[in-house]
Every structure is written in structure tokens, then in C-alpha cells.
Design a protein around this motif. Structure first.
Motif, PDB file in Angstrom:
ATOM      1  N   GLN A 253      17.365  -8.455 -62.922  1.00  0.00           N
ATOM      2  CA  GLN A 253      16.952  -8.969 -61.614  1.00  0.00           C
ATOM      3  C   GLN A 253      15.722  -8.168 -61.327  1.00  0.00           C
ATOM      4  O   GLN A 253      15.695  -7.012 -61.133  1.00  0.00           O
ATOM      5  CB  GLN A 253      18.080  -8.797 -60.465  1.00  0.00           C
ATOM      6  N   ILE A 254      14.678  -8.947 -61.062  1.00  0.00           N
ATOM      7  CA  ILE A 254      13.273  -8.486 -60.983  1.00  0.00           C
ATOM      8  C   ILE A 254      12.722  -9.465 -60.041  1.00  0.00           C
ATOM      9  O   ILE A 254      11.703 -10.227 -60.343  1.00  0.00           O
ATOM     10  CB  ILE A 254      12.333  -8.318 -62.217  1.00  0.00           C
ATOM     11  N   PRO A 255      12.999  -9.112 -58.816  1.00  0.00           N
ATOM     12  CA  PRO A 255      12.562  -9.924 -57.757  1.00  0.00           C
ATOM     13  C   PRO A 255      11.118  -9.407 -57.425  1.00  0.00           C
ATOM     14  O   PRO A 255      10.628  -8.349 -57.429  1.00  0.00           O
ATOM     15  CB  PRO A 255      13.479  -9.882 -56.483  1.00  0.00           C
ATOM     16  N   VAL A 256      10.432 -10.863 -56.984  1.00  0.00           N
ATOM     17  CA  VAL A 256       9.062 -10.329 -56.646  1.00  0.00           C
ATOM     18  C   VAL A 256       8.740 -10.840 -54.925  1.00  0.00           C
ATOM     19  O   VAL A 256       8.851 -12.119 -54.625  1.00  0.00           O
ATOM     20  CB  VAL A 256       7.887 -10.932 -57.373  1.00  0.00           C
ATOM     21  N   PHE A 257       8.622  -9.918 -54.064  1.00  0.00           N
ATOM     22  CA  PHE A 257       8.616 -10.238 -52.744  1.00  0.00           C
ATOM     23  C   PHE A 257       6.922  -9.999 -52.379  1.00  0.00           C
ATOM     24  O   PHE A 257       6.461  -9.086 -52.845  1.00  0.00           O
ATOM     25  CB  PHE A 257       9.198  -9.304 -51.831  1.00  0.00           C
ATOM     26  N   TYR A 258       6.667 -11.005 -51.831  1.00  0.00           N
ATOM     27  CA  TYR A 258       5.019 -10.941 -51.120  1.00  0.00           C
ATOM     28  C   TYR A 258       5.067 -11.799 -49.769  1.00  0.00           C
ATOM     29  O   TYR A 258       5.696 -12.570 -49.471  1.00  0.00           O
ATOM     30  CB  TYR A 258       4.141 -11.664 -52.265  1.00  0.00           C
ATOM     31  N   CYS A 259       3.914 -11.356 -49.436  1.00  0.00           N
ATOM     32  CA  CYS A 259       3.304 -12.149 -47.987  1.00  0.00           C
ATOM     33  C   CYS A 259       1.893 -12.635 -48.462  1.00  0.00           C
ATOM     34  O   CYS A 259       1.198 -12.207 -49.407  1.00  0.00           O
ATOM     35  CB  CYS A 259       3.031 -11.187 -46.963  1.00  0.00           C
ATOM     36  N   SER A 312       1.191  -7.432 -50.908  1.00  0.00           N
ATOM     37  CA  SER A 312       0.988  -7.641 -49.605  1.00  0.00           C
ATOM     38  C   SER A 312      -0.654  -7.593 -49.386  1.00  0.00           C
ATOM     39  O   SER A 312      -1.280  -7.072 -50.061  1.00  0.00           O
ATOM     40  CB  SER A 312       1.391  -6.392 -48.732  1.00  0.00           C
ATOM     41  N   PRO A 313      -1.258  -8.602 -48.686  1.00  0.00           N
ATOM     42  CA  PRO A 313      -2.666  -8.593 -48.156  1.00  0.00           C
ATOM     43  C   PRO A 313      -2.976  -7.430 -47.172  1.00  0.00           C
ATOM     44  O   PRO A 313      -1.898  -6.627 -46.985  1.00  0.00           O
ATOM     45  CB  PRO A 313      -2.707  -9.831 -47.476  1.00  0.00           C
ATOM     46  N   THR A 314      -3.798  -7.094 -46.915  1.00  0.00           N
ATOM     47  CA  THR A 314      -4.276  -6.096 -46.205  1.00  0.00           C
ATOM     48  C   THR A 314      -4.777  -6.587 -44.620  1.00  0.00           C
ATOM     49  O   THR A 314      -5.653  -7.507 -44.599  1.00  0.00           O
ATOM     50  CB  THR A 314      -5.535  -5.241 -46.577  1.00  0.00           C
ATOM     51  N   LEU A 315      -3.905  -6.278 -43.608  1.00  0.00           N
ATOM     52  CA  LEU A 315      -4.678  -6.361 -42.383  1.00  0.00           C
ATOM     53  C   LEU A 315      -4.618  -5.222 -41.492  1.00  0.00           C
ATOM     54  O   LEU A 315      -3.675  -4.408 -41.610  1.00  0.00           O
ATOM     55  CB  LEU A 315      -3.764  -7.494 -41.689  1.00  0.00           C
ATOM     56  N   ASN A 316      -5.727  -5.048 -40.773  1.00  0.00           N
ATOM     57  CA  ASN A 316      -5.768  -3.627 -40.013  1.00  0.00           C
ATOM     58  C   ASN A 316      -5.416  -2.402 -40.735  1.00  0.00           C
ATOM     59  O   ASN A 316      -4.588  -1.563 -40.316  1.00  0.00           O
ATOM     60  CB  ASN A 316      -4.694  -3.749 -38.633  1.00  0.00           C
ATOM     61  N   ARG A 317      -6.053  -2.508 -41.823  1.00  0.00           N
ATOM     62  CA  ARG A 317      -5.960  -1.398 -42.723  1.00  0.00           C
ATOM     63  C   ARG A 317      -4.446  -1.016 -43.189  1.00  0.00           C
ATOM     64  O   ARG A 317      -4.178  -0.014 -43.151  1.00  0.00           O
ATOM     65  CB  ARG A 317      -6.625  -0.128 -42.143  1.00  0.00           C
ATOM     66  N   ASP A 318      -3.507  -2.038 -43.313  1.00  0.00           N
ATOM     67  CA  ASP A 318      -2.252  -1.876 -43.663  1.00  0.00           C
ATOM     68  C   ASP A 318      -1.547  -2.942 -44.252  1.00  0.00           C
ATOM     69  O   ASP A 318      -2.219  -4.315 -44.370  1.00  0.00           O
ATOM     70  CB  ASP A 318      -1.330  -1.462 -42.079  1.00  0.00           C
ATOM     71  N   ALA A 319      -0.546  -2.692 -44.767  1.00  0.00           N
ATOM     72  CA  ALA A 319       0.333  -3.873 -45.298  1.00  0.00           C
ATOM     73  C   ALA A 319       1.046  -4.717 -44.251  1.00  0.00           C
ATOM     74  O   ALA A 319       0.770  -4.146 -42.998  1.00  0.00           O
ATOM     75  CB  ALA A 319       1.493  -3.438 -46.034  1.00  0.00           C
ATOM     76  N   LEU A 320       1.115  -5.847 -44.369  1.00  0.00           N
ATOM     77  CA  LEU A 320       1.707  -6.872 -43.271  1.00  0.00           C
ATOM     78  C   LEU A 320       3.156  -6.512 -42.786  1.00  0.00           C
ATOM     79  O   LEU A 320       3.954  -5.992 -43.460  1.00  0.00           O
ATOM     80  CB  LEU A 320       1.708  -8.276 -43.740  1.00  0.00           C
ATOM     81  N   PHE A 343       1.067  -5.071 -55.702  1.00  0.00           N
ATOM     82  CA  PHE A 343      -0.146  -5.882 -55.811  1.00  0.00           C
ATOM     83  C   PHE A 343      -0.457  -6.446 -54.602  1.00  0.00           C
ATOM     84  O   PHE A 343       0.115  -6.396 -53.612  1.00  0.00           O
ATOM     85  CB  PHE A 343       0.065  -6.822 -57.025  1.00  0.00           C
ATOM     86  N   GLY A 344      -1.924  -6.897 -54.500  1.00  0.00           N
ATOM     87  CA  GLY A 344      -2.332  -7.734 -53.271  1.00  0.00           C
ATOM     88  C   GLY A 344      -3.662  -8.021 -53.470  1.00  0.00           C
ATOM     89  O   GLY A 344      -4.434  -7.366 -54.079  1.00  0.00           O
ATOM     90  N   SER A 345      -3.835  -9.113 -52.749  1.00  0.00           N
ATOM     91  CA  SER A 345      -5.509  -9.389 -52.282  1.00  0.00           C
ATOM     92  C   SER A 345      -6.085  -8.793 -51.162  1.00  0.00           C
ATOM     93  O   SER A 345      -5.245  -8.702 -50.314  1.00  0.00           O
ATOM     94  CB  SER A 345      -5.342 -11.006 -52.584  1.00  0.00           C
ATOM     95  N   TYR A 346      -7.317  -8.343 -50.958  1.00  0.00           N
ATOM     96  CA  TYR A 346      -7.859  -8.141 -49.857  1.00  0.00           C
ATOM     97  C   TYR A 346      -9.304  -8.593 -49.851  1.00  0.00           C
ATOM     98  O   TYR A 346      -9.713  -8.942 -50.446  1.00  0.00           O
ATOM     99  CB  TYR A 346      -7.219  -6.605 -49.879  1.00  0.00           C
ATOM    100  N   GLY A 347      -9.469  -8.295 -48.442  1.00  0.00           N
ATOM    101  CA  GLY A 347     -10.827  -8.714 -48.187  1.00  0.00           C
ATOM    102  C   GLY A 347     -11.914  -7.740 -48.078  1.00  0.00           C
ATOM    103  O   GLY A 347     -13.092  -7.423 -48.765  1.00  0.00           O
ATOM    104  N   TRP A 348     -11.453  -6.663 -47.020  1.00  0.00           N
ATOM    105  CA  TRP A 348     -12.539  -5.599 -46.795  1.00  0.00           C
ATOM    106  C   TRP A 348     -12.118  -4.271 -47.671  1.00  0.00           C
ATOM    107  O   TRP A 348     -12.944  -3.997 -48.476  1.00  0.00           O
ATOM    108  CB  TRP A 348     -12.548  -5.123 -45.241  1.00  0.00           C
ATOM    109  N   SER A 349     -10.803  -3.521 -47.399  1.00  0.00           N
ATOM    110  CA  SER A 349     -10.862  -2.210 -47.889  1.00  0.00           C
ATOM    111  C   SER A 349      -9.617  -2.324 -48.672  1.00  0.00           C
ATOM    112  O   SER A 349      -9.374  -1.114 -49.313  1.00  0.00           O
ATOM    113  CB  SER A 349     -11.195  -1.359 -46.880  1.00  0.00           C
ATOM    114  N   GLY A 350      -8.805  -2.828 -48.603  1.00  0.00           N
ATOM    115  CA  GLY A 350      -7.406  -2.858 -49.454  1.00  0.00           C
ATOM    116  C   GLY A 350      -6.355  -1.634 -49.300  1.00  0.00           C
ATOM    117  O   GLY A 350      -5.840  -1.329 -50.096  1.00  0.00           O
ATOM    118  N   GLU A 351      -6.116  -1.418 -47.912  1.00  0.00           N
ATOM    119  CA  GLU A 351      -5.426  -0.244 -47.847  1.00  0.00           C
ATOM    120  C   GLU A 351      -3.886  -0.699 -47.811  1.00  0.00           C
ATOM    121  O   GLU A 351      -3.001   0.339 -47.864  1.00  0.00           O
ATOM    122  CB  GLU A 351      -5.494   0.434 -46.315  1.00  0.00           C
TER     123      GLU A 351
END
Ligand code: FEO
Length: 397
Positions: A253-259, A312-320, A343-351
Motif C-alpha cells: 500500500q503506497i498512497p500518494v497524498f497531495y494538495c 504540497s505546493p508552497t504558500l506563505n513559505r510553508d506547506a498547505l 514532492f511539490g510544485s512552487y512559484g517563488w521559493s518552495g519551502e
């Protein structure tokens, strides 16, 4: 309320509660069950109540004791839902002695902050005679705190199990023979088991073995219906036996959780899934956009996984926030060494990725490589790299 001639109910119903301990859903409310055991010489209270129900609890104690004073307060487990009202009780009855396990004594010192509190440690197997009614203390660690124990009254075939076999479920009458909505009750039993005892299957087995060596007609739980031989006791014991023996599926069982705010992290999730399946075609690799599912269900799937992936993407220098909520339900007892990738896509700095990495390190999971990150929309090359990242992760398992 009189349960048997020598055991009275002093508990408090809380049918309106919807969230317990901040994180646990309680669709059917709960009860803080507590009891008075009346011997011919002495009396014992078993469990207290949440601080916010101190007045109701004290009234119930006074009524049950009918002019007598309690000699003992047995705390089978010291979590504040059972001990918040102890200071109030001590003010009303300063001569009572609190009986707890050795670990419980440490917790009660921290809760009462009263160096002269009358706390006495009782050992596994120790007995106290109340006059025709005998309290026997039975160690039951990790059901569900280190301090947990059972108290058995052999003359009544009564076992006070504290949280064990309990449920967050509330009806006006506390007996299991008076449950009106049995489906709802059994749903709450399973949710309660998963949240409270899921991390401790070995200790659940030991608890069941200890119960099997006792003659028990009544299991006086600390939440939800009281269980009886004539009612649901055997059914609940059988369910617990099944729950703690549950075998994991053979399939990995290898679930992938994302926002995913704009679908970019979602695209990576799909590519990583395909990469994992290219190496482990038999594995179950479901994708979960976490905002579309019940969080408790997702937390359970993460806890039961063989490995997991978080994106997770990055929002406010953090994960969602939903990703943090997901991780707040991690079974910290059993998660260490579980393989995980980020993993994650980001726009500015990817924290987001380093932030999640830090949390997972605290949980002692086996983190795979450096988290896979791309800027904004993944290109065909990025998706191919995400596929390869998933494949390498699968090879590492
Ligand atoms: Fe109901 Fe673990 O306290």
C-alpha cells in the motif's frame, strides 16, 4: 443512579460533544463514566470527570454516597477527561486517597501541582478490601496510556476498564441493552478503537488475555455504554480480537497524498504514481487530493501504509494546511522507519518540501532522497523526472 446494589453511576453525559481532544470526531457525543463502589466499611470512587463537568460530577458523587465520604478515588488512567475534576473532589473530600499506577502517580503530580496530594501507588495484583467488596488492580499498560490499569471487583464480576472497550457514544441510558441506534454505536466503537487503540495491537491482545482470565459479567467502561454479558460485551470482545489481529494486505500500500492549487502538484502526483507502478505493478498506489476526502480516513490510510508520498505546493513559505492536518493524525508510535517521499510544485521559493521534511524527520520516517520540486507548471521533462523519482522510490522499498 444505581447500577447494582453496590455500584452506582456517578458519570456525566455529554451528548452535544462533536470533537473530542481537539482531533477526534464524536458524532454521537460521549459520556464521562465514573462509578462509586460501596463496601460495608469503605467506599471507592472510580474515575472522575472532565473539569468542565465538575459540578455535575460532585452532585452525582454526593447522591451515590448518600451521606458517606469516599475513602478512595481509583484512577485507572489519568488523562484529564477523567481527572480534570479531581482537584474539586479533593477540596470537597480532603481525606480521600487517590489510587493510581506508578506512572499514574507521575501524571497526577503534574495535573494537581499539589505536593501534599494524597496519592498512593497500587501494584499489579494488589487488593483493597472495602468490606465485602474487593478492589483488585490489574496492570494494563498502553490501553491506552502507560499508566492504564483495570480494577476488578470479584464479588460483582465487575471490571472497570477505563478507556478499553469504550466508545464516544451517548444515549440517555448507559446500559448496552438500551442502545437504540446500534449501527451508529458500532461505527463509534470502530472509530474509537482506531483512534485510541489502533497504535497498540499487542497491548490490546494482552488486555484481552487478562480479561479472559477473569469472570466478568460487567465491563464498566469510562466512555459510552456499560457492557454486559446479557448485552454487547461478548460482541465487543470479539470485535477487539479481530481488530488487533487484522492482517495487512499482501499487496503493498503506497498512497500518494497531495494538495494542488492550480493542478501542477497534481500532475506530479500522477507521474510519480506511474513511476512507482512501473517498478511495483502489483502495488496499490491510490492518489488522494486531501481536500476531497475525510481527513480521519486519510490519516488511517497513511498509518496503515507500507510507504507513502506527500506532495504540497508552497504558500506563505510553508506547506498547505491540509497537509499539516494529515500529519497531525500520524501514528507516531508505529511510523518510524516507514519509507516516505516528498514532492511539490512552487512559484517563488518552495519551502513546503523542507518544512514537511523537517516534520517527517521528527517522526523518524525513512525519507527518500531530497524532495522532488519543480517551478510552477511541470514540463514534459519534469514529468519524466517525476516518473523516474517515483520509480527510484519504488526500487528503494
Ligand atoms: Fe478517556 Fe484516555 O481518556
Amino acid at each position: 443512579m444505581i447500577l447494582t446494589p453496590s455500584i452506582h453511576y456517578t458519570g456525566v453525559l455529554n451528548p452535544n460533544m462533536r470533537v473530542f481532544d481537539i482531533i477526534m470526531r464524536t458524532e454521537y457525543g460521549t459520556s464521562y463514566n465514573s462509578y462509586a463502589v460501596l463496601g460495608s466499611e469503605k467506599t471507592a470512587l472510580i474515575e472522575a470527570a472532565h473539569l468542565s463537568f465538575g459540578d455535575n460530577y460532585l452532585e452525582n458523587v454526593q447522591q451515590a454516597l448518600n451521606g458517606r465520604s469516599p475513602d478512595y478515588l481509583v484512577l485507572n488512567h489519568c488523562e484529564p477527561d477523567h481527572t480534570g475534576a479531581v482537584a474539586r473532589l479533593l477540596s470537597a473530600y480532603p481525606n480521600l486517597t487517590i489510587l493510581v499506577s506508578r506512572a499514574g502517580a507521575l501524571y497526577m503530580k503534574g495535573i494537581l501541582n499539589n505536593p501534599s496530594a494524597p496519592i498512593r501507588v497500587v501494584n499489579d495484583g494488589e487488593e483493597i478490601d472495602l468490606g465485602g467488596k474487593t478492589l483488585k488492580f490489574i496492570s494494563a499498560p498502553f490501553l491506552h496510556w502507560p499508566d492504564s490499569m483495570f480494577t476488578y471487583v470479584k464479588e460483582e464480576k465487575a471490571l472497570f476498564t477505563c478507556d478499553f472497550l469504550g466508545s464516544h457514544y451517548c444515549e440517555p441510558e448507559v446500559w448496552d441493552t438500551r442502545i437504540h441506534y446500534t449501527d451508529a454505536y458500532f461505527n463509534s466503537v470502530k472509530l474509537y478503537y482506531d483512534c485510541i487503540f489502533g497504535p497498540f495491537p499487542g497491548y490490546v491482545q494482552k488486555g484481552l488475555e487478562k480479561m479472559a482470565s477473569l469472570d466478568v459479567d460487567f465491563a464498566f467502561t469510562s466512555h459510552g455504554p456499560i457492557l454486559t454479558r446479557a448485552g454487547e460485551l461478548q460482541t465487543i470482545l470479539d470485535l477487539y480480537r479481530g481488530y488487533c489481529a487484522e492482517k495487512k494486505p499482501i499487496q503493498k500500500q503506497i498512497p500518494v497524498f497531495y494538495c494542488s492549487a492550480y493542478g501542477n502538484t497534481g500532475l506530479l502526483a500522477g507521474a510519480i504514481k506511474e513511476g512507482i507502478l512501473s517498478v511495483l505493478p502489483q502495488a496499490n498506489v491510490p492518489l488522494y487530493n486531501v481536500i476531497e476526502h475525510d481527513m480521519a480516513t486519510l490519516q488511517g490510510l497513511l498509518n496503515q501504509s507500507d510507504a507513502f508520498v506527500l506532495g504540497s505546493p508552497t504558500l506563505n513559505r510553508d506547506a498547505l494546511a491540509p497537509m499539516w492536518l494529515l500529519l497531525s493524525g500520524v501514528d507516531a508510535i508505529n511510523i518510524p522507519k516507514r519509507p516516505a517521499a516528498l514532492f511539490g510544485s512552487y512559484g517563488w521559493s518552495g519551502e513546503a518540501i523542507p518544512a514537511l521534511e523537517s516534520r517527517l524527520k521528527t517522526l523518524k520516517v525513512n525519507l527518500f532522497e531530497e524532495g522532488f520540486r519543480v517551478v510552477l507548471v511541470p514540463s514534459a521533462e519534469d514529468l519524466s523526472s517525476a516518473f523516474a523519482f517515483g520509480a527510484r522510490f519504488a526500487q528503494s522499498l
